[in-house]
Design a protein around this motif. Structure first.
Motif, short mmCIF file in Angstrom:
data_model
loop_
_atom_site.label_atom_id
_atom_site.label_comp_id
_atom_site.label_asym_id
_atom_site.label_seq_id
_atom_site.Cartn_x
_atom_site.Cartn_y
_atom_site.Cartn_z
N ASN A 35 0.69 -9.50 -22.25
CA ASN A 35 1.32 -8.33 -21.48
C ASN A 35 2.38 -9.64 -21.92
O ASN A 35 4.15 -9.51 -21.57
N GLU A 36 2.14 -10.73 -21.02
CA GLU A 36 2.92 -11.84 -20.96
C GLU A 36 3.92 -11.94 -22.24
O GLU A 36 5.15 -12.35 -21.74
N ILE A 37 3.24 -12.68 -22.76
CA ILE A 37 3.21 -13.20 -24.24
C ILE A 37 4.77 -11.70 -25.37
O ILE A 37 5.42 -12.40 -25.62
N ARG A 38 4.50 -10.23 -24.32
CA ARG A 38 4.88 -9.43 -25.13
C ARG A 38 6.34 -9.29 -24.93
O ARG A 38 7.38 -9.65 -25.44
N ALA B 197 -3.45 -19.38 -24.97
CA ALA B 197 -4.12 -18.52 -25.61
C ALA B 197 -5.28 -18.55 -26.04
O ALA B 197 -6.55 -18.74 -26.33
N ILE B 198 -5.29 -20.00 -26.78
CA ILE B 198 -5.90 -20.78 -27.65
C ILE B 198 -7.36 -21.20 -26.89
O ILE B 198 -8.48 -21.16 -26.99
N GLU B 199 -6.78 -21.59 -25.70
CA GLU B 199 -7.84 -22.00 -24.85
C GLU B 199 -8.57 -21.15 -23.88
O GLU B 199 -9.95 -21.04 -24.28
N LEU B 200 -8.43 -19.97 -23.86
CA LEU B 200 -8.86 -19.36 -22.96
C LEU B 200 -9.79 -18.59 -24.40
O LEU B 200 -11.45 -18.20 -23.67
N GLN B 201 -9.91 -18.64 -25.32
CA GLN B 201 -10.16 -17.78 -26.70
C GLN B 201 -11.97 -18.94 -26.88
O GLN B 201 -12.71 -18.20 -27.03
N SER B 202 -10.81 -19.86 -26.35
CA SER B 202 -12.63 -21.48 -27.53
C SER B 202 -13.14 -21.11 -25.50
O SER B 202 -15.04 -20.71 -26.61
N HIS B 203 -13.19 -21.13 -24.97
CA HIS B 203 -13.88 -21.08 -23.65
C HIS B 203 -14.43 -19.67 -24.13
O HIS B 203 -15.98 -19.39 -23.65
N ALA B 204 -14.25 -18.49 -24.63
CA ALA B 204 -14.90 -17.07 -24.80
C ALA B 204 -16.29 -17.78 -26.01
O ALA B 204 -16.93 -16.94 -25.67
N LEU B 205 -15.74 -17.99 -26.74
CA LEU B 205 -16.76 -18.19 -27.96
C LEU B 205 -17.95 -19.57 -27.68
O LEU B 205 -19.06 -18.93 -28.15
N LYS C 65 7.51 -11.54 -23.22
CA LYS C 65 8.15 -12.89 -23.78
C LYS C 65 9.24 -12.74 -25.13
O LYS C 65 10.52 -12.97 -25.27
N ILE C 66 7.97 -12.30 -26.42
CA ILE C 66 8.53 -12.08 -27.47
C ILE C 66 9.47 -10.87 -27.19
O ILE C 66 10.69 -10.93 -27.73
N GLU C 67 9.61 -9.56 -26.35
CA GLU C 67 11.19 -8.49 -26.18
C GLU C 67 12.11 -9.44 -25.04
O GLU C 67 13.11 -8.58 -26.44
N SER C 68 11.97 -10.51 -24.51
CA SER C 68 13.15 -11.02 -24.57
C SER C 68 13.92 -11.98 -25.32
O SER C 68 14.93 -11.62 -25.54
N SER C 69 13.07 -12.15 -26.45
CA SER C 69 13.55 -13.32 -27.50
C SER C 69 14.36 -12.21 -28.57
O SER C 69 15.91 -12.50 -28.94
N VAL D 196 -13.32 -1.72 -29.64
CA VAL D 196 -13.09 -3.52 -28.79
C VAL D 196 -12.58 -3.31 -28.20
O VAL D 196 -11.08 -2.85 -27.93
N ARG D 197 -12.92 -4.15 -27.24
CA ARG D 197 -11.51 -4.09 -25.56
C ARG D 197 -11.09 -5.19 -25.23
O ARG D 197 -11.94 -5.94 -24.94
N LEU D 198 -9.97 -5.82 -25.08
CA LEU D 198 -9.66 -6.93 -24.81
C LEU D 198 -10.02 -7.18 -23.48
O LEU D 198 -10.25 -6.45 -22.50
N SER D 199 -10.40 -8.48 -22.44
CA SER D 199 -10.49 -8.86 -21.90
C SER D 199 -9.60 -9.28 -20.76
O SER D 199 -8.01 -8.55 -20.85
N GLU D 200 -10.11 -8.47 -19.29
CA GLU D 200 -9.06 -8.19 -18.54
C GLU D 200 -7.84 -9.64 -18.75
O GLU D 200 -6.75 -9.41 -18.39
N THR D 201 -8.67 -10.50 -18.27
CA THR D 201 -7.65 -12.46 -18.44
C THR D 201 -6.51 -12.05 -19.72
O THR D 201 -5.12 -11.91 -19.45
N MET D 202 -7.05 -11.87 -21.17
CA MET D 202 -6.13 -11.71 -21.90
C MET D 202 -5.23 -10.87 -22.34
O MET D 202 -4.48 -11.08 -22.53
N ARG D 203 -5.48 -9.40 -21.00
CA ARG D 203 -4.93 -7.89 -21.71
C ARG D 203 -3.31 -8.65 -20.64
O ARG D 203 -2.11 -8.35 -21.49
N HIS D 204 -3.76 -9.18 -19.56
CA HIS D 204 -2.64 -9.94 -18.65
C HIS D 204 -1.20 -11.23 -19.64
O HIS D 204 -0.64 -10.84 -19.63
N LEU D 205 -1.78 -11.68 -20.23
CA LEU D 205 -2.05 -12.99 -20.77
C LEU D 205 -0.84 -12.48 -22.10
O LEU D 205 -0.14 -12.81 -22.39
#
Length: 613
Positions: A507-510, A549-557, A512-516, A496-505
């Motif tokens: 990574n951005e969330i990660r 991210a949730i909005e992107l997932q709804s479009h993917a569904l 932010k979490i690491e900064s936190s 299973v491979r993530l989409s390029e857009t989702m991988r970018h998002l």
């Protein structure tokens, strides 16, 4: 996997390091010597039993008084010690002054050295700075001798009574500590008085006077001073007994100086034994202590008479007295001044070479080749600090930084696994997860030992905060090391491979979490409420990313060719990252708002999903 193999502890060494055992050994040696000497001199009329009772009873009161003062000072001034070590060691001079103050408070250069090791390991202090602190520790250890040399035994009982009365009637905790200090000081003087009085009959005892005469050999005096100090684990106790003997007119100034030199060498033994099974930084700090003390003695050994001359010129005299009476009146203060002057001059000599001494220590104790195994042991917590709760809690905060660093490595490992699609990298993440759990258990065990000490309300708050942080960090470790590892393994197995857009998002969330995580670590380590508030203020940005991210997932569904497996994986990853963010904010809230530290700190909180509670 076994987290930490406890170093082998030999029972005889443990026993020899026990001060009570040391006093018993001294009693046996004293008694055996007394019997032998009495046999050689039938005419002796000294009551050896009464003398031993006064000598060792006085020594016990002296050591107990030192312990009382140390505990009270550590409780009253603990936070100042932490601030001094953390912020006032940037220059060589301030490092020396810091070491002097800390050791004068805790009455132990070994405790100062152990705390310095933690700061060096954390990168908060360079090895060269630590050399200055250790030099200052030697000066601080002379404070007791200066106090003892005042010879105010007549006021001892008044001090004991006044200190006890203050402790009994005071309502404020700080005032109680001051009363404890006063009573401890009175016990020191009373114990010194008992020792001096019990030794008075030896003034006219020829075998003992002959034995003392042998101390005129400086090498023998240094050996005796070092051996006694290694046995009782206190250079202050050795120097105090030397001053007591001088107060009875038994020893000359030169002999007293040589005995004090020996005490400086003997105090290194405890520090060296304390490094058994400890990290290389601990061994280096002990080696610095040995280099400084031994080199100082070797430098001054040929010039004892010169040092004695300097001391005579700055110490008070009693010209109206003669013979033994004059020695008894003048030599105690002279020995105390010599002890202090010796350490101050040595510091002035060596302070310009702190960098070179640090390099020498590193050369003598090089790093082990397998540095990666160092993470398997706690890096900062040390049982030697248990009786100094404020400093022990400081080491806990440093250990929590170590714990957070392991978690950050785990998050990086998960990201690398998803990008490189390398299942073998998950083994390292799982191994670090096991380390996080085991290190958390070690910290909790250490906190339990600290809780058994007498704590101030501020120390109780710090301990509770640390418990909550351990709990939440452990939850984060479980999320990464168990849930996310399982998801990554499934994704790799099912291709299973993530989409390029989702991988970018993601990574951005990660990021932010690491900064936190980094800011949360600083907040808990430095008790920085501004940093904690910054973590709480990041909630809006993190929630925005999750909503995106949730909005992107709804479009993917809604796409006709959407792969439900990808959507399920993405939802799971978002959910776990959201749980991590939730746990970190709980830690930050505990620092920012002290009212939250009382919630469920004695038991593990349940791992939750969804938003913050």
């Amino acid at each position: 996997m076994k987290f930490m193999k406890q170093p082998y502890q030999c029972f005889p060494i443990r026993t020899l390091l026990n001060p009570i055992f040391s006093v018993l050994v001294l009693g046996i040696l004293f008694g055996g010597t007394a019997i032998a000497v009495t046999a050689d001199s039938p005419s002796a009329s000294i009551d050896w039993l009464s003398m031993a009772k006064g000598l060792f009873g006085g020594l016990a009161l002296f050591l107990f008084g030192m312990d009382q003062i140390s505990k009270a000072l550590k409780s009253a001034l603990g936070n100042q010690m932490k601030v001094l070590l953390g912020k006032l060691t940037r220059t060589r001079l301030t490092a020396v002054l810091t070491g002097t103050f800390i050791t004068a408070v805790v009455q132990s250069s070994s405790v100062t050295t152990v705390l310095v090791v933690g700061f060096v390991s954390a990168g908060m202090m360079t090895m060269a700075q630590s050399v200055g602190v250790i030099m200052g520790a030697n000066i601080g250890s002379t404070i007791t001798a200066q106090i003892v040399a005042f010879k105010v035994e007549e006021a001892a009982l008044w001090m004991i009574a006044g200190g006890f009365l203050t402790m009994f009637i005071a309502r404020q905790e700080r005032i109680k500590h001051y009363g404890n200090m006063l009573m401890g000081l009175g016990l020191i003087f009373f114990g010194m008085g008992l020792m001096g009085e019990s030794m008075h009959p030896l003034r006219s005892y020829p075998p003992f006077l002959h034995l003392i005469a042998q101390m005129g050999n400086p090498f023998l005096a240094i050996l005796v001073g070092a051996g006694f100090t290694a046995l009782v684990q206190s250079s202050s106790a050795t120097t105090a007994i030397v001053i007591t003997m001088a107060g009875q007119g038994f020893i000359s100034l030169e002999t007293g100086i040589a005995l004090a030199f020996g005490a400086n060498i003997g105090t290194c033994v405890t520090a060296l034994l304390a490094t058994l099974g400890k990290p290389r930084e601990a061994i280096r700090a002990a080696v610095v202590h040995v280099i400084f003390n031994v080199a100082g003695v070797l430098i001054w050994l040929p010039f004892i008479s010169i040092l004695a001359g300097w001391v005579l010129s700055i110490s008070p005299t009693h010209a109206q007295l003669e013979g033994t009476a004059r020695l008894a009146a003048e030599v105690p203060r002279q020995i105390a001044n010599a002890h202090t002057l010796f350490n101050i001059v040595n510091t002035l000599i060596f302070i310009s070479f702190t960098t070179q001494i640090a390099r020498l220590a590193k050369w003598l104790v090089p790093d082990r080749p397998e540095q990666e195994k160092a993470a398997m042991k706690p890096a900062f917590i040390n049982d030697s600090l248990i009786k100094t709760p404020t400093l022990a809690l400081e080491s806990v905060r440093l250990e929590l930084s170590h714990l957070a660093d392991l978690i950050a490595q785990m998050l990086g490992g998960i990201a690398n696994t998803m990008l490189a699609r390398d299942k073998d990298k998950l083994a390292d993440v799982m191994e670090k997860g096991a380390l996080v759990n085991a290190l958390g258990d070690q910290i909790l065990r250490y906190l339990a030992l600290i809780r058994k000490q007498e704590l101030t309300s501020e120390e109780v708050f710090d301990l509770t905060l640390a418990m909550r942080a351990v709990d939440q960090f452990a939850n984060v470790g479980n999320v990464v090391g168990t849930e996310m590892v399982s998801m990554c393994r499934t994704a790799l197995d099912e291709q299973v491979r993530l989409s390029e857009t989702m991988r970018h998002l993601l990574n951005e969330i990660r990021n932010k979490i690491e900064s936190s995580l980094a800011i949360t670590t600083r907040a808990i380590r430095e008790l920085d409420r501004d940093a904690a508030q910054a973590v709480l203020d990041m909630k809006a940005d993190v929630d925005r990313l999750f909503d995106q991210a949730i909005e992107l997932q709804s479009h993917a569904l809604s796409a006709t060719d959407g792969d439900i497996r990808i959507t399920r994986l993405e939802l799971s990853l978002f959910n776990q990252l959201k749980r991590i963010d939730s746990h970190l904010r709980r830690i930050a809230r505990s620092v920012a708002d002290p009212r939250h530290t009382g919630e469920q700190t004695q038991a593990k909180t349940q791992v939750r999903t969804g938003t913050d509670s």
